[in-house]
Design a protein around this motif. Structure first.
Motif, PDB file in Angstrom:
ATOM      1  N   ALA B  10      15.566  25.357  39.187  1.00 50.94           N
ATOM      2  CA  ALA B  10      14.359  24.936  38.492  1.00 50.94           C
ATOM      3  C   ALA B  10      13.132  25.202  39.336  1.00 50.94           C
ATOM      4  O   ALA B  10      12.086  25.616  38.840  1.00 50.94           O
ATOM      5  CB  ALA B  10      14.452  23.445  38.149  1.00 50.94           C
ATOM      6  N   LEU B  11      13.288  24.977  40.642  1.00 50.74           N
ATOM      7  CA  LEU B  11      12.174  25.193  41.547  1.00 50.74           C
ATOM      8  C   LEU B  11      11.777  26.666  41.562  1.00 50.74           C
ATOM      9  O   LEU B  11      10.599  27.023  41.465  1.00 50.74           O
ATOM     10  CB  LEU B  11      12.566  24.725  42.947  1.00 50.74           C
ATOM     11  N   GLY B  12      12.812  27.528  41.672  1.00 48.99           N
ATOM     12  CA  GLY B  12      12.547  28.960  41.654  1.00 48.99           C
ATOM     13  C   GLY B  12      11.888  29.375  40.353  1.00 48.99           C
ATOM     14  O   GLY B  12      10.903  30.120  40.328  1.00 48.99           O
ATOM     15  N   ASP B  13      12.410  28.819  39.273  1.00 52.41           N
ATOM     16  CA  ASP B  13      11.864  29.054  37.949  1.00 52.41           C
ATOM     17  C   ASP B  13      10.376  28.688  37.909  1.00 52.41           C
ATOM     18  O   ASP B  13       9.529  29.450  37.419  1.00 52.41           O
ATOM     19  CB  ASP B  13      12.649  28.156  36.976  1.00 52.41           C
ATOM     20  N   ALA B  14      10.087  27.505  38.475  1.00 50.47           N
ATOM     21  CA  ALA B  14       8.714  27.004  38.452  1.00 50.47           C
ATOM     22  C   ALA B  14       7.786  27.933  39.214  1.00 50.47           C
ATOM     23  O   ALA B  14       6.687  28.242  38.757  1.00 50.47           O
ATOM     24  CB  ALA B  14       8.663  25.598  39.050  1.00 50.47           C
ATOM     25  N   PHE B  15       8.238  28.388  40.384  1.00 54.00           N
ATOM     26  CA  PHE B  15       7.379  29.293  41.155  1.00 54.00           C
ATOM     27  C   PHE B  15       7.141  30.586  40.399  1.00 54.00           C
ATOM     28  O   PHE B  15       6.036  31.132  40.394  1.00 54.00           O
ATOM     29  CB  PHE B  15       7.989  29.572  42.527  1.00 54.00           C
ATOM     30  N   GLY B  16       8.197  31.059  39.743  1.00 52.85           N
ATOM     31  CA  GLY B  16       8.034  32.250  38.923  1.00 52.85           C
ATOM     32  C   GLY B  16       6.981  32.048  37.851  1.00 52.85           C
ATOM     33  O   GLY B  16       6.202  32.945  37.541  1.00 52.85           O
ATOM     34  N   MET B  17       6.959  30.829  37.294  1.00 53.25           N
ATOM     35  CA  MET B  17       6.012  30.550  36.222  1.00 53.25           C
ATOM     36  C   MET B  17       4.568  30.505  36.730  1.00 53.25           C
ATOM     37  O   MET B  17       3.661  31.032  36.097  1.00 53.25           O
ATOM     38  CB  MET B  17       6.346  29.196  35.567  1.00 53.25           C
ATOM     39  N   ASN B 358      15.230  17.872  30.498  1.00 51.42           N
ATOM     40  CA  ASN B 358      14.942  19.009  29.622  1.00 51.42           C
ATOM     41  C   ASN B 358      13.881  19.948  30.159  1.00 51.42           C
ATOM     42  O   ASN B 358      13.847  21.106  29.808  1.00 51.42           O
ATOM     43  CB  ASN B 358      14.490  18.507  28.250  1.00 51.42           C
ATOM     44  N   ASN B 359      12.979  19.420  30.983  1.00 54.72           N
ATOM     45  CA  ASN B 359      11.851  20.241  31.401  1.00 54.72           C
ATOM     46  C   ASN B 359      11.648  20.225  32.905  1.00 54.72           C
ATOM     47  O   ASN B 359      10.531  20.110  33.385  1.00 54.72           O
ATOM     48  CB  ASN B 359      10.563  19.747  30.723  1.00 54.72           C
ATOM     49  N   LEU B 360      12.747  20.297  33.656  1.00 56.83           N
ATOM     50  CA  LEU B 360      12.599  20.211  35.108  1.00 56.83           C
ATOM     51  C   LEU B 360      11.719  21.333  35.641  1.00 56.83           C
ATOM     52  O   LEU B 360      10.932  21.138  36.567  1.00 56.83           O
ATOM     53  CB  LEU B 360      13.972  20.229  35.791  1.00 56.83           C
ATOM     54  N   ASN B 361      11.821  22.522  35.026  1.00 52.35           N
ATOM     55  CA  ASN B 361      10.984  23.618  35.519  1.00 52.35           C
ATOM     56  C   ASN B 361       9.505  23.324  35.311  1.00 52.35           C
ATOM     57  O   ASN B 361       8.689  23.575  36.184  1.00 52.35           O
ATOM     58  CB  ASN B 361      11.389  24.952  34.865  1.00 52.35           C
ATOM     59  N   PHE B 362       9.159  22.683  34.163  1.00 49.48           N
ATOM     60  CA  PHE B 362       7.762  22.305  33.941  1.00 49.48           C
ATOM     61  C   PHE B 362       7.341  21.206  34.910  1.00 49.48           C
ATOM     62  O   PHE B 362       6.222  21.207  35.417  1.00 49.48           O
ATOM     63  CB  PHE B 362       7.539  21.852  32.489  1.00 49.48           C
ATOM     64  N   THR B 363       8.265  20.271  35.165  1.00 47.39           N
ATOM     65  CA  THR B 363       7.950  19.209  36.120  1.00 47.39           C
ATOM     66  C   THR B 363       7.570  19.813  37.466  1.00 47.39           C
ATOM     67  O   THR B 363       6.548  19.456  38.063  1.00 47.39           O
ATOM     68  CB  THR B 363       9.181  18.298  36.301  1.00 47.39           C
ATOM     69  N   TYR B 364       8.390  20.739  37.936  1.00 50.94           N
ATOM     70  CA  TYR B 364       8.093  21.379  39.220  1.00 50.94           C
ATOM     71  C   TYR B 364       6.830  22.219  39.152  1.00 50.94           C
ATOM     72  O   TYR B 364       6.058  22.286  40.110  1.00 50.94           O
ATOM     73  CB  TYR B 364       9.273  22.228  39.683  1.00 50.94           C
TER      74      TYR B 364
END
Lengths: 366, 675
Positions: B10-17, B358-364
């Motif tokens: 999720a963290l990696g996802d978040a940085f990508g975002m 549900n939204n851990l990537n958004f949280t990060y």
């Protein structure tokens, strides 16, 4: 603020409202708000459910009104929303750029003769009435007891309920607990229903209710995790004014069913009538939009049509479900009927509740 | 390990975002807007986010988040400008920064103070984000462990900071805090709705005073008046060249203090219900308690800046926990943030319990957008610090009317009533007198801020505990004396004992000489009278509403005992005793103007506003003030007035706000902005 744009356009020719009206009429296009800013007064802070409701409608209203004016929500909190309502009462209709959003917390002080109320609903012109519902829920262990022994199994329990105040919307759940014969001690002074839910999650409160949209977003995950179990919904009114199951929660019994089944509870008598009256005032038409006193039919029609257009959008069900729940969004005559049922409770119900508040909570509304 | 397995993707996802040029562009846009609004005292995240809200509907979620987070994140950074340069708390988050920041500015070290503050803010923000990245997964049970008794103890711990900030005469500090607590109880009681020191005929008082007004009145008004009376620039020395680098070094030298205060910030921010308004005081108290040489605190110790500034940005990160995990806003701006998030996209992000699953990537993404916004904001602020610091060299008579205009505008946003201005003026007068007689203003403010939570949690904890005790004695005891409560009790006791022992050395507002006996005695009598009236008023609340009576009566009793002790001491001590501190005597040489003559200008503005409405009154006030008080030509005064009016109208138009109307407006329908 709203007058800024308006006057910058019209100032050169005329300043008065009469001048503005004739200007608009001269164009022959009736009610048009091109280039105007509509100010939507919400008598609560930026943080509450009314803010969410208004913020949902504001951009849609801007699209739907003739001339696509900018719609801004301005917050005027104070004295449990009576301050904003009193302010709105003092306004005269000018050009249709000021509207007001009331809530159950504005209706209840009105019905209970709160000394701070200086407003009169019948002076205003309703253009939208939004309903909602409420769901009561219990912690898992108590829900298991209920499952096993019915409401009777809960009569011995010491309940703690986080409440915003007995004269607010919490009146409806408090009366419901009373009708069921539960021994509920309300802990007053919480700041919003969200704080009540937190108190429940921390295990300090062991009974709670949330309005539908908060239930969907805040409690359903707890239900899935097994820490909360829904008990009943307050129900809804059908087209004939009968209490039925809440369409948002068709699988949940309504309060009427629960009360019917419980030996300790009766669905008749002054207490029950009072509950029905105040539920009707507080939930099926909880939030309403008004134009100020003296609004011409033309403006009322334009706003009603705009709200109707919004609720008839193809994607309305989809965009509103998460934010408003599946509840009637009434316009036109239906809104008028809803307003009347929300602001007129039978005198016996009113007297009963005022006395009950005084006996049970020492609340004296003078 | 399991945590990492969930967190890492999720963290990696978040940085990508977030590491995407468009998202970063929106972030910078939000940061710049946040800086512009945060610079003005009294305006902060709430005003800024309300401005953004109309644009959020249907916006691409990530872009909307970048814009909103960018704006919220930098308010506690940019509000430092006002705190350090003008001695005006820019927002509730940087009240404590004033204590040491402003004296540094007076010494010509504004740039140093600012850059130390910004470095600390940046570090706090980053540390907060790092900590949250791991903590947020485990935060739920910890937040839920803070039940009402724990919240009450945290509140009491906050109140114990009064001990440190009480000033040279400890009892005076305690009475000041009692006064703050009592003023905080004005209005409708939270539990039973009984009125305290209010009446339905004066609806303004029913809702009590808002922190914005009290904070500005207690700190800003006295400072503005005092500087005006001296009629010179804030700093009579030249701004030190290259000061900003010194500030960064100062921060680095106190890195561990910065770490500790950042963690305090995250921890207090995480606890819902307290908000961030005390965290800077707790950090300040901590900085004082852990320093060996305390003599410079209050007259320009850089550690007094590093502490609070590290904590207030970290707090924003901590505040995300209750906001995102429980949907309970930790502050006013977080509440608007929640409604903003609901408008984004198709509403798929729902703040609340489902956020982690549900939204851990958004949280990060939110957590790290916050960190990134801190970096961008700090860089902009440091770049601007040197230039803005020159404001301290401008003659204050030219700055004051402008500042007063902004403060009045900000105060008016609280309730949009002319009474906002009356309250600002009235409490401002109290602030002036507290300052003059060396009563601790920080103690007063801490009392005020914590009044509502202290009362609420006392009542609720009492009620819930009684119910538990009825069930069984053990259950009641378990509820009250949880391990967290016991630890907090020990910390609080230590803090009080240490604080009172050290308080004599810490003069949070500098040294003050003593003067005659008469004036300090009269002021004490006036305070005693108010406390006595508030006490009597509260004690008349009938029994069925006793929950609204207990707290003000208890505080009133405490205050009256303090006043009695002070009166006794005043009889016994000679007039050179610190008890009789009177700044008026001390400053008599440097003051070019009298107190009442200076106040009359602002009283006049208030009166004119009541008659003509704010804008017309302001025009008259600015013109006359610049012409006669500042002694400039008519031409200059006209230009100044025009610029001032244009500025305030521009700001109000952007924020979509009105101005206070006067009597004139009830007879005549005038166009905006004269309404």
């Amino acid at each position: 603020m709203n007058k800024y744009f308006k006057h910058s356009a019209v100032l050169l020719t005329t300043v008065s409202a009469i001048g503005l009206a004739s200007h608009a009429l001269a164009d022959g296009d009736g009610f048009d708000l091109s280039g105007e800013t509509v100010e939507w007064i919400i008598p609560f802070s930026e943080t509450g459910g009314s803010a969410r409701w208004a913020n949902f409608y504001a951009p849609l209203l801007s699209e739907a009104l003739p001339g696509n004016p900018t719609v801004v929500v301005t917050f005027m909190p104070g004295a449990g929303s009576t301050r904003g309502a009193n302010h709105f009462q003092g306004l005269e209709y000018e050009d249709g750029t000021t509207i007001f959003g009331s809530s159950g917390s504005t209706q209840f002080p009105f019905l209970l003769n709160d000394p701070r109320v200086r407003y009169e609903y019948s002076d205003w012109n309703v253009v939208l009435a939004s309903g909602t519902g409420g769901v009561a829920y219990l912690p898992a262990d108590l829900a298991a007891q209920l499952e096993a022994g019915g409401v009777d199994a809960l009569l011995e329990e010491n309940f703690i309920y986080g409440s915003q105040g007995a004269t607010r919307l919490d009146l409806v759940p408090l009366l419901a607990w009373e009708l069921l014969g539960l021994n509920v001690e309300p802990v007053f002074g919480i700041e919003g229903r969200g704080d009540g839910r937190l108190m429940f999650e921390r295990g300090e409160a062991n009974i709670d209710y949330q309005t539908s949209s908060s239930y969907l977003s805040g409690v359903v995950p707890l239900v899935e995790a097994g820490t909360a179990v829904p008990w009943f919904s307050f129900g809804a009114l059908d087209a004939d004014g009968n209490l039925v199951r809440d369409p948002t929660f068709p699988d949940m019994p309504s309060f009427a069913e629960v009360c019917e089944a419980a030996p300790s509870c009766e669905t008749s008598g002054p207490a029950w009538d009072a509950w029905v009256a105040f539920f009707t005032a507080g939930f099926p038409a909880q939030k309403m939009v008004f134009l100020p006193a003296g609004a011409p039919q033309e403006a009322i029609d334009a706003y009603s049509a705009a709200f109707r257009a919004i609720t008839e959008r193809d994607d309305f069900a989809e965009i509103s479900e998460a934010r408003l729940g599946v509840y009637p969004q009434l316009t036109g005559d239906a809104a008028q009927v809803a307003l009347e049922s929300a602001t007129n409770v039978p005198e016996e119900a009113q007297t009963y509740v005022i006395e009950w508040l005084a006996d049970r909570y020492g609340v004296v509304l003078q | 390990m399991e945590l990492f397995a969930t967190a890492m993707p999720a963290l990696g996802d978040a940085f990508g975002m977030i590491l995407n040029p468009v998202v970063l562009g929106y972030l910078v846009l939000g940061v710049v807007m946040g800086l512009c609004i945060g610079v003005f005292p009294g305006l902060g995240g709430i005003a800024g986010l309300s401005l953004l809200l109309p644009f959020m509907y249907g916006m691409e979620p990530l872009l909307g988040l970048a814009l909103m987070v960018g704006m919220v994140a930098v308010v506690p950074t940019s509000d430092t400008f006002a705190s350090v340069l003008m001695g005006i708390p820019g927002s509730s988050a940087s009240q404590a920064t004033v204590l040491d920041g402003f004296p540094l500015a007076k010494k010509g070290q504004a740039a140093r103070a600012l850059s130390a503050a910004f470095s600390s803010s940046l570090f706090g923000g980053l540390l907060g984000a790092t900590f949250l990245t791991f903590f947020i997964l485990a935060a739920r049970p910890i937040v839920l462990a803070f039940q009402t008794p724990e919240l009450l103890m945290v509140t009491i711990f906050g109140l114990s900071m009064v001990g440190i900030l009480a000033g040279r005469v400890a009892i005076k500090g305690i009475v000041a805090a009692c006064l703050g607590l009592l003023i905080g109880t004005i209005g409708e009681g939270a539990a039973s709705g009984e009125l305290r020191m209010a009446s339905y005929d004066l609806p303004y008082l029913v809702d009590g005073f808002k922190l914005v007004i009290v904070g500005l009145a207690i700190f800003a008004v006295p400072e503005i008046i005092a500087l005006l009376r001296q009629d010179k620039a804030i700093s009579d020395r030249q701004v030190l060249g290259g000061g900003w680098l010194t500030g960064v070094k100062d921060w680095w030298a106190n890195i561990w203090l910065s770490v500790r205060c950042s963690l305090i910030g995250v921890a207090v921010g995480v606890i819902p219900g307290l908000g961030g308004s005390v965290v800077d005081w707790i950090a300040y108290g901590h900085a004082v308690q852990t320093s060996k040489d305390k003599s410079q605190f209050g007259s320009g110790d850089i550690r007094g800046i590093v502490g609070p500034e590290s904590s207030n940005n970290a707090k924003e990160g901590g505040g995300l926990v209750p906001t995102l995990l429980f949907g309970i806003p930790g502050s006013g701006s977080m509440a608007i943030f929640i409604s903003g998030v609901a408008l984004l996209g198709t509403g798929q992000i729902e703040v609340g319990p489902s956020m982690i699953n549900n939204n851990l990537n958004f949280t990060y993404a939110i957590v790290w957008l916050l960190a990134l916004a801190n970096v961008v904001g700090t860089l902009i602020c440091i770049a601007a610090a040197g230039g803005i610091a020159r404001l301290t060299n401008i003659r204050f008579a030219l700055l004051a009317p402008f500042l007063f205009m902004i403060i009045a505008f900000a105060a008016f946003q609280s309730r949009q009533s002319i009474w906002d201005l009356v309250a600002l003026f009235g409490i401002g007068l109290l602030g002036i007198l507290l300052r003059r007689f060396d009563w601790s203003r920080p103690a007063f403010l801490i009392g005020f801020v914590l009044s509502a939570p202290a009362e609420r949690y006392t009542n609720q904890a009492y009620q819930i505990a009684s119910s538990r005790f009825r069930r069984s004695f053990e259950e009641g005891l378990d509820y009250i004396f949880s391990p967290i409560v016991i630890v907090l009790v020990i910390i609080t006791l230590l803090s009080v004992i240490l604080g009172l022992r050290q308080a004599k050395n810490i003069q949070a507002e500098g040294d003050v000489n003593s003067g005659g006996k008469r004036a300090p005695l009269l002021f004490l009598l006036a305070i005693t009278a108010y406390i006595a009236i508030a006490y009597t008023d509260a004690s008349m609340i009938p029994d069925y509403a006793r929950t609204d009576r207990v707290f003000p009566v208890f505080v009133g009793t405490l205050g009256l005992i303090g006043c009695a002790l002070l009166l006794l001491k005043m009889r016994l001590k000679p007039e050179t005793d610190p008890l009789f501190a009177d700044r008026e005597v001390e400053d008599s040489e440097s003051n070019a103007y009298g107190l009442w003559a200076t106040l009359a200008w602002f009283g006049g503005l208030l009166l004119l506003t009541a008659l003509l409405g704010f804008i017309l009154a302001l025009a008259v006030f600015l013109l006359l003030f610049i012409r006669y008080r500042a002694g400039k030509s008519w031409g200059f005064a006209t230009l100044y007035t025009a610029a001032g009016i244009a500025f305030i109208c521009g700001m109000a138009a952007t924020l979509n706000r009105d101005f206070p109307p006067g009597l004139l407006q009830s007879y005549l329908d005038l166009p905006w902005p004269l309404t």
